[in-house]
Design an enzyme around this catalytic site. Sequence first.
Site, PDB file in Angstrom:
ATOM      1  N   TYR A   1      36.122  44.611  42.796  1.00 33.33           N
ATOM      2  CA  TYR A   1      37.456  45.085  42.497  1.00 33.33           C
ATOM      3  C   TYR A   1      37.993  45.155  44.123  1.00 33.33           C
ATOM      4  O   TYR A   1      39.237  44.685  44.234  1.00 33.33           O
ATOM      5  CB  TYR A   1      37.315  46.583  42.313  1.00 33.33           C
ATOM      6  CG  TYR A   1      37.571  46.789  40.724  1.00 33.33           C
ATOM      7  CD1 TYR A   1      36.996  45.786  40.046  1.00 33.33           C
ATOM      8  CD2 TYR A   1      38.150  47.874  40.353  1.00 33.33           C
ATOM      9  CE1 TYR A   1      37.060  46.117  38.487  1.00 33.33           C
ATOM     10  CE2 TYR A   1      38.175  48.241  38.702  1.00 33.33           C
ATOM     11  CZ  TYR A   1      37.821  47.157  38.153  1.00 33.33           C
ATOM     12  OH  TYR A   1      37.900  47.387  36.729  1.00 33.33           O
TER      13      TYR A   1
ATOM     14  N   GLU B   1      44.824  39.883  45.740  1.00 31.73           N
ATOM     15  CA  GLU B   1      46.216  40.433  45.221  1.00 31.73           C
ATOM     16  C   GLU B   1      47.218  40.680  46.321  1.00 31.73           C
ATOM     17  O   GLU B   1      48.340  40.024  46.340  1.00 31.73           O
ATOM     18  CB  GLU B   1      46.115  41.259  44.173  1.00 31.73           C
ATOM     19  CG  GLU B   1      45.207  40.774  43.042  1.00 31.73           C
ATOM     20  CD  GLU B   1      45.206  41.811  41.900  1.00 31.73           C
ATOM     21  OE1 GLU B   1      45.980  42.605  41.714  1.00 31.73           O
ATOM     22  OE2 GLU B   1      43.963  41.912  41.263  1.00 31.73           O
TER      23      GLU B   1
END
Length: 222
Positions: free
Chosen positions: A156, A163
């Site tokens: 994650y 991102e």
Amino acid sequence: MAQERSKAPPPLTRSDVAKEYLTAYNSVCGLLWLSIFGRVVLLIPITGVETVYEAAGDITKWTQTVAVLEILHSAFSLVRAPLLTTALQVSSRLLIVWVVVDRFPAATSTSPFYSSMLVAWSATEIVRYSYFVLNLRGSAPGYVTWLRYNMFYVLYPVGILSEVVLVWRASEAAGEPWRWVGWGVLGLYVPGSYVLYTYMIAQRRKVLKGKQAERRNRAVTQ
């Protein structure tokens, strides 16, 4: 002597149909993400990160688009996943693949952070979809459950960081006034990431506690 009539199979219930559909859906999605993972990890040592988008960009966009169905699965109670976290994760990824990368490929597609994002996404999804399929067909083995509820601690943050960098690079390439929009999206990553990360931690605690209780019960009955 009259022949015995064979009994007709019982009609499929709504639950049976849902189970077969979800098994097929999760199997297909798992295979698609496996294909993406394979393309990325095979290409990087041979041709570098510069060719990853050309080889995996389209399949990633459409594979992630299919995940819109997961919002509907949650909305219609086919699965127990909360609607808010499902919609948050799916929509953020659609923003990345269709707006950030697709609209600004020169600034994002050849970045090593695009490749690291795909590795994090695909590794997560291969395990997640495999876990779902195995549970739908019976029970997932312990090692698959362990991977499902421990890998996210590493994957994650890698995915989120990747991102964020891609959104930043696209924002800088977009110019005014879209740069401000990109910065606004970056601001949403703080609460959004917190919601997703803490949800997974809570799920991990719940699932692993249940597994421990099952093992204790088996030990008592033996």
